[in-house]
Design an enzyme around this catalytic site. Structure first.
Site, PDB file in Angstrom:
ATOM      1  N   LYS A  29      82.714  -3.935  20.461  1.00 50.64           N
ATOM      2  CA  LYS A  29      83.295  -5.255  20.190  1.00 50.64           C
ATOM      3  C   LYS A  29      82.129  -6.178  19.870  1.00 50.64           C
ATOM      4  O   LYS A  29      81.397  -6.609  20.765  1.00 50.64           O
ATOM      5  CB  LYS A  29      84.060  -5.774  21.419  1.00 50.64           C
ATOM      6  CG  LYS A  29      84.920  -6.975  21.085  1.00 50.64           C
ATOM      7  CD  LYS A  29      85.026  -7.983  22.189  1.00 50.64           C
ATOM      8  CE  LYS A  29      83.836  -8.858  22.315  1.00 50.64           C
ATOM      9  NZ  LYS A  29      83.446  -9.625  21.122  1.00 50.64           N
TER      10      LYS A  29
ATOM     11  N   GLU B 107      72.798  -6.244  30.252  1.00 52.58           N
ATOM     12  CA  GLU B 107      71.592  -6.963  29.789  1.00 52.58           C
ATOM     13  C   GLU B 107      72.008  -8.420  29.697  1.00 52.58           C
ATOM     14  O   GLU B 107      72.716  -8.818  28.770  1.00 52.58           O
ATOM     15  CB  GLU B 107      71.163  -6.455  28.405  1.00 52.58           C
ATOM     16  CG  GLU B 107      70.719  -5.008  28.374  1.00 52.58           C
ATOM     17  CD  GLU B 107      69.310  -4.816  28.901  1.00 52.58           C
ATOM     18  OE1 GLU B 107      68.617  -5.814  29.156  1.00 52.58           O
ATOM     19  OE2 GLU B 107      68.917  -3.657  29.079  1.00 52.58           O
ATOM     20  N   LEU B 108      71.580  -9.231  30.667  1.00 52.17           N
ATOM     21  CA  LEU B 108      72.166 -10.577  30.796  1.00 52.17           C
ATOM     22  C   LEU B 108      71.162 -11.684  30.458  1.00 52.17           C
ATOM     23  O   LEU B 108      70.159 -11.435  29.824  1.00 52.17           O
ATOM     24  CB  LEU B 108      72.738 -10.722  32.205  1.00 52.17           C
ATOM     25  CG  LEU B 108      73.684  -9.585  32.614  1.00 52.17           C
ATOM     26  CD1 LEU B 108      74.153  -9.751  34.051  1.00 52.17           C
ATOM     27  CD2 LEU B 108      74.870  -9.489  31.667  1.00 52.17           C
TER      28      LEU B 108
ATOM     29  N   CYS C 136      67.256 -14.188  24.674  1.00 52.09           N
ATOM     30  CA  CYS C 136      67.244 -14.108  26.137  1.00 52.09           C
ATOM     31  C   CYS C 136      65.831 -14.015  26.677  1.00 52.09           C
ATOM     32  O   CYS C 136      65.597 -14.231  27.853  1.00 52.09           O
ATOM     33  CB  CYS C 136      68.037 -12.883  26.562  1.00 52.09           C
ATOM     34  SG  CYS C 136      67.463 -11.408  25.726  1.00 52.09           S
TER      35      CYS C 136
ATOM     36  N   GLU D  40      69.774 -21.541  30.690  1.00 51.38           N
ATOM     37  CA  GLU D  40      69.188 -21.193  29.398  1.00 51.38           C
ATOM     38  C   GLU D  40      69.501 -22.318  28.420  1.00 51.38           C
ATOM     39  O   GLU D  40      70.674 -22.657  28.237  1.00 51.38           O
ATOM     40  CB  GLU D  40      69.849 -19.924  28.858  1.00 51.38           C
ATOM     41  CG  GLU D  40      69.454 -18.659  29.548  1.00 51.38           C
ATOM     42  CD  GLU D  40      70.143 -17.465  28.889  1.00 51.38           C
ATOM     43  OE1 GLU D  40      69.445 -16.665  28.265  1.00 51.38           O
ATOM     44  OE2 GLU D  40      71.369 -17.338  29.005  1.00 51.38           O
TER      45      GLU D  40
HETATM   46  P1  NAD Z   1      78.449 -14.416  25.791  1.00 47.87           P
HETATM   47  O1  NAD Z   1      78.313 -13.800  27.119  1.00 47.87           O
HETATM   48  O2  NAD Z   1      79.254 -15.637  25.657  1.00 47.87           O
HETATM   49  O3  NAD Z   1      79.059 -13.388  24.757  1.00 47.87           O
HETATM   50  C1  NAD Z   1      78.540 -12.098  24.622  1.00 47.87           C
HETATM   51  C2  NAD Z   1      79.656 -11.172  24.199  1.00 47.87           C
HETATM   52  O4  NAD Z   1      80.631 -11.142  25.228  1.00 47.87           O
HETATM   53  C3  NAD Z   1      80.375 -11.594  22.924  1.00 47.87           C
HETATM   54  O5  NAD Z   1      80.664 -10.435  22.178  1.00 47.87           O
HETATM   55  C4  NAD Z   1      81.657 -12.212  23.448  1.00 47.87           C
HETATM   56  O6  NAD Z   1      82.728 -12.102  22.546  1.00 47.87           O
HETATM   57  C5  NAD Z   1      81.917 -11.354  24.670  1.00 47.87           C
HETATM   58  N1  NAD Z   1      82.769 -11.969  25.679  1.00 47.87           N
HETATM   59  C6  NAD Z   1      82.847 -13.278  26.037  1.00 47.87           C
HETATM   60  N2  NAD Z   1      83.754 -13.425  27.028  1.00 47.87           N
HETATM   61  C7  NAD Z   1      84.245 -12.200  27.309  1.00 47.87           C
HETATM   62  C8  NAD Z   1      85.193 -11.700  28.241  1.00 47.87           C
HETATM   63  N3  NAD Z   1      85.826 -12.497  29.111  1.00 47.87           N
HETATM   64  N4  NAD Z   1      85.439 -10.371  28.247  1.00 47.87           N
HETATM   65  C9  NAD Z   1      84.792  -9.537  27.402  1.00 47.87           C
HETATM   66  N5  NAD Z   1      83.903  -9.958  26.494  1.00 47.87           N
HETATM   67  C10 NAD Z   1      83.618 -11.265  26.451  1.00 47.87           C
HETATM   68  O7  NAD Z   1      76.964 -14.634  25.260  1.00 47.87           O
HETATM   69  P2  NAD Z   1      76.495 -15.155  23.834  1.00 47.87           P
HETATM   70  O8  NAD Z   1      76.549 -16.634  23.848  1.00 47.87           O
HETATM   71  O9  NAD Z   1      77.156 -14.432  22.722  1.00 47.87           O
HETATM   72  O10 NAD Z   1      74.997 -14.625  23.846  1.00 47.87           O
HETATM   73  C11 NAD Z   1      73.993 -15.294  24.479  1.00 47.87           C
HETATM   74  C12 NAD Z   1      73.728 -14.706  25.856  1.00 47.87           C
HETATM   75  O11 NAD Z   1      73.324 -13.348  25.728  1.00 47.87           O
HETATM   76  C13 NAD Z   1      72.592 -15.397  26.555  1.00 47.87           C
HETATM   77  O12 NAD Z   1      72.897 -15.549  27.909  1.00 47.87           O
HETATM   78  C14 NAD Z   1      71.432 -14.421  26.373  1.00 47.87           C
HETATM   79  O13 NAD Z   1      70.415 -14.558  27.328  1.00 47.87           O
HETATM   80  C15 NAD Z   1      72.130 -13.117  26.462  1.00 47.87           C
HETATM   81  N6  NAD Z   1      71.342 -12.051  25.842  1.00 47.87           N
HETATM   82  C16 NAD Z   1      70.790 -11.119  26.672  1.00 47.87           C
HETATM   83  C17 NAD Z   1      70.016 -10.099  26.131  1.00 47.87           C
HETATM   84  C18 NAD Z   1      69.379  -9.072  27.020  1.00 47.87           C
HETATM   85  O14 NAD Z   1      68.984  -8.028  26.519  1.00 47.87           O
HETATM   86  N7  NAD Z   1      69.280  -9.286  28.316  1.00 47.87           N
HETATM   87  C19 NAD Z   1      69.826 -10.014  24.741  1.00 47.87           C
HETATM   88  C20 NAD Z   1      70.420 -10.982  23.932  1.00 47.87           C
HETATM   89  C21 NAD Z   1      71.195 -11.992  24.509  1.00 47.87           C
END
Ligand code: NAD
Length: 479
Positions: free
Chosen positions: A176, A252-253, A286, A381
């Site tokens: 997804k 990976e958060l 991130c 962040e």
């Molecule tokens: P997000 O958590 O809002 O979304 C990430 C993904 O989760 C998207 O595909 C979104 O559609 C999905 N999602 C959202 N709500 C959901 C739910 N209730 N159930 C299932 N899926 C759901 O994050 P974002 O804004 O897209 O990305 C930024 C975040 O990602 C930042 O916190 C960043 O630090 C983190 N990030 C972490 C890494 C790592 O490797 N640790 C790498 C890149 C980004």
């Protein structure tokens, strides 16, 4: 080869290309213009995908590692042959400067190549037996169908960092992609198909609202593993949902990376590292530093030079080869950056450079001083081009401030003192430490966080283990 119109024309990729009954629109953050009408998948598509993933897993796992490796290697070749088109797609859907997008495609393809090679090295073990007539083995087998969820900030690399080791191990994979970036993911599926990837092994289900689709897959017992990259908040939801069917999980958060610049640092060399670490992808990664701690003895010189370097970064059209900072991804991300700056200013911060919103979703590279711990940007962040500078006196104080967060993804330090480099990097409670290196990511190393930044590691030989189960076989020989 160029991106087929299918991806842009409301198709999703399952056991072939299917048109979805509903669609949603995505726009180019650089211009606000409509970019594409894409498939909007929901619980029905998810349920079908789980059945397809189960069937394809049962045939894919029967292939030899060498057969899987060859398909992955062709996928790598096709990605590199289409690097420019993939990079352009990424820049159009999320605004990453084109030179960084080209780099991301090479990084993303690097995972595919690494795991094409690693597929052939999934070794088992034999153990000495405690009884003369027994022979004891441990073999590794693919965990089963995998569900992956990825963010928009690395539309290709976060997909291949998960899908490549899963497919190499013999798992099938349902992705997804983030709402903003389905085209890069669909393009990768098109190349997987062209590489000879069997139907159903890699499925891409774009959707506007992730919740109903995701809940369907999380509840399905045939999905044996979930792998997520995104915010800690959503990671927590998936962690809870995975308990229903005891899925294996990798997370990976979010991060809140500190950068410690010690008094012995050579500023001419340190500043470009800290600048790259802060401002790449407009600060939307991130592992971008969110807090820069500088020893008080060099703070004045550092802030002057750092602010000068930040103000020289070129903000503009992400398709322009000379652009350093493109637009932020959307209005929500833009509002968060503004909110963090306003909050800091209201609590006493001072602007050294930048601080202003430009037209559209563009924001000036910003450097702030007079920072206090209660400011939002010190705790959440920012995901934007904002650098707070904080001074410290001792190594112990710097380590304590760096560790004072629930996050533990990446941390950085700059020093010329070898003993300090070892001691500080060992004391930092983080999964990744960059010593005199603001850009440590590469496909063959362990990437991941501790504390609330995640579970598990991606990349290197660690990455494939997340998609394998160990099976113990005890064989009794006739006495
Ligand atoms: P997000 O958590 O809002 O979304 C990430 C993904 O989760 C998207 O595909 C979104 O559609 C999905 N999602 C959202 N709500 C959901 C739910 N209730 N159930 C299932 N899926 C759901 O994050 P974002 O804004 O897209 O990305 C930024 C975040 O990602 C930042 O916190 C960043 O630090 C983190 N990030 C972490 C890494 C790592 O490797 N640790 C790498 C890149 C980004």
């Amino acid at each position: 080869m160029t991106l087929s119109t299918k991806a842009k024309d409301a198709y999703y990729y399952s056991d072939g290309w299917h048109q979805a009954s509903s669609t949603y629109q995505i726009s180019n953050p650089a211009t606000g213009e409509l970019l594409a009408e894409v498939a909007n998948c929901g619980p029905d598509e998810a349920a079908k995908a789980a059945a397809i993933a189960w069937d394809s897993f049962n045939s894919w796992k029967q292939k030899t590692a060498f057969e899987r490796s060859e398909i992955l290697m062709r996928w790598f070749d096709l990605m590199m042959a289409n690097q420019e088109e993939l990079a352009r797609t990424m820049t159009l859907e999320m605004g990453k400067p084109i030179k960084e997008s080209r780099g991301e495609v090479a990084y993303a393809a690097g995972f595919v190549k690494w795991y094409a090679e690693e597929a052939k090295r999934v070794y088992g073990e034999t153990m000495p037996a405690h009884l003369a007539h027994k022979r004891l083995f441990a073999i590794k087998q693919p965990v089963g169908p995998v569900y992956g969820v990825t963010p928009w900030n690395f539309p290709s690399a976060m997909v291949t960092r998960k899908a490549a080791p899963a497919l190499a191990a013999g798992c099938s994979f349902i992705l997804k992609p983030a709402e903003h970036t389905p085209l890069s993911a669909l393009y990768l599926a098109e190349l997987w198909e062209a590489a000879g990837g069997p139907p159903g092994t890699l499925q891409i289900l774009p959707c506007e609202d992730p919740v109903p689709l995701s809940e369907t897959l999380m509840a399905d017992p045939r999905i044996r593993k979930v792998t997520f990259t995104g915010s800690t908040e959503v990671g927590r939801i998936l962690y809870k949902q995975s308990a229903q069917t005891i899925k294996k999980i990798s997370l990976e958060l979010g991060g809140h990376a500190p950068y410690l610049v010690f008094a012995d640092a050579d500023l001419e060399k340190a500043i470009p590292e800290v600048i790259a670490c802060k401002y790449r992808n407009a600060g939307q990664t991130c592992v971008c530093t969110n807090r820069i701690y500088v020893h008080s003895a060099i703070m004045e010189a550092f802030s002057e030079k750092y602010a000068a370097a930040a103000s020289e970064l070129k903000v503009g059209d992400p398709l322009d080869d000379n652009t350093d900072i493109g637009p932020l991804v959307d209005a929500q991300g833009f509002a968060k950056v503004q909110e963090h700056i306003q909050d800091a200013l209201s609590k006493g911060a001072k602007i050294i450079t930048g601080g202003k919103a430009l037209s559209g979703l563009y924001f000036e590279p910003t450097v702030l001083s007079q920072i206090s711990d209660d400011m939002k940007l010190m705790n959440e962040e920012t995901f934007g081009p904002v650098a707070p500078l904080i001074s410290f006196e001792t190594d112990e104080e710097a380590i304590q401030m760096a560790n004072n967060t629930p996050y533990g993804l990446a941390a950085y330090l700059y020093t010329n003192d070898l003993s300090r480099a070892f001691k500080v990097s060992e004391a930092l409670e983080y999964g990744i430490v960059g010593v005199n290196d603001g850009l440590p990511s590469t496909p063959f190393v362990p990437f991941g966080g501790v504390k609330q930044s995640g579970l598990g590691r991606e990349g290197g030989h660690w990455g494939i283990e997340e998609y394998l189960e160990v099976k113990y076989i005890s064989m009794g020989l006739p006495k």
